[in-house]
Design an enzyme around this catalytic site. Sequence first.
Site, PDB file in Angstrom:
ATOM      1  N   TYR A   1      -0.329  -0.300  10.605  1.00 60.22           N
ATOM      2  CA  TYR A   1      -0.664  -0.712   9.238  1.00 60.22           C
ATOM      3  C   TYR A   1       0.473  -0.348   8.288  1.00 60.22           C
ATOM      4  CZ  TYR A   1      -3.184  -1.015   4.785  1.00 60.22           C
ATOM      5  OH  TYR A   1      -3.576  -1.330   3.506  1.00 60.22           O
TER       6      TYR A   1
ATOM      7  N   SER B   1       0.846  -1.197   0.000  1.00 58.86           N
ATOM      8  CA  SER B   1       0.000   0.000   0.000  1.00 58.86           C
ATOM      9  C   SER B   1       0.874   1.237   0.000  1.00 58.86           C
ATOM     10  CB  SER B   1      -0.890   0.004   1.245  1.00 58.86           C
ATOM     11  OG  SER B   1      -1.536   1.256   1.419  1.00 58.86           O
TER      12      SER B   1
END
Length: 305
Positions: free
Chosen positions: A184, A158
């Site tokens: 994350y 990501s």
Amino acid sequence: MARITTPFGPKSTAAEVAQGIDLSGKRAIVTGAASGIGVETARALAGTGAEVTLAVRDTEAGARVAADITATTGNPRVHVARLDLADRVSIVAFVAAWNGPLHLLINNAGVMALPEQHTPEGWEMQLATNHLGHFALALGLYYALAADGEARIVSVSSSAHQLSPVIFDDLHFAFRPYDPLLAYGQSKTANVLFAVEATARWSGDGITANSLMPGAIATNLQRHLGGMKTPPERRKTPEQGAATSVLLATSPLLAGIGGRYFVDCNEAVPVTRRTDDMSGVAPYALDPGNASRLWEESLRLLAES
């Protein structure tokens, strides 16, 4: 190394990327293929004639997806197997049940911005699921991948990797205040580093790995954030979000090439600081020293558990 560019871009779909590709006789695993871009990744691969296994936690949902993929592609070789990446026993069982060669491993499953949680081993849940689970899966399937001689691993990362490098001295937030987005981001950096080191260690056995940013796609992934925050003009459909994964899995341009990070179906440009639109790739995510250190630390954690 020349930067890899393709005719495809942010609006390309997985089906467009896979058009003209014939993977008959090839076998693929797609983790997290019961929802989101995993479904469209699996559909596009099935459309090329590949035998596709949906590795999912919810096998009932997986069975519905498999039936739909077979109906839309005409490919009956779409299977479902249970896999929980946060559960070592589940990973071991999945690997033990796999027979024969494996040509494509799409590490697609993930969790995002969870409230603070730890596995029974004491691992922070996002790192455990997004990185360590996929790491253990790839290790377990190594011989199946090596049997092909031209196997590819696709590691879905990501742009959030720009939020945090891997903090080796405190991987599991034992000392830092827990921040769900930093956790994350760390796990997504780990996804890129995995591809770098897997290629360094395994390319001699015909296994290469690349990583990617799929784009902003409204899925269940954002449920802990209250939904998608990205402006509508920058969002993608699931079919568009799966395109870069499918490109890395199928394109002849990637034959024998690994350790790179892609965005919108093209290799990303390195950046020296976080960008407003989170484009590009941070140098720490591609650093060979970081990649080797993470691999060794991951091996240690698995051995201790």
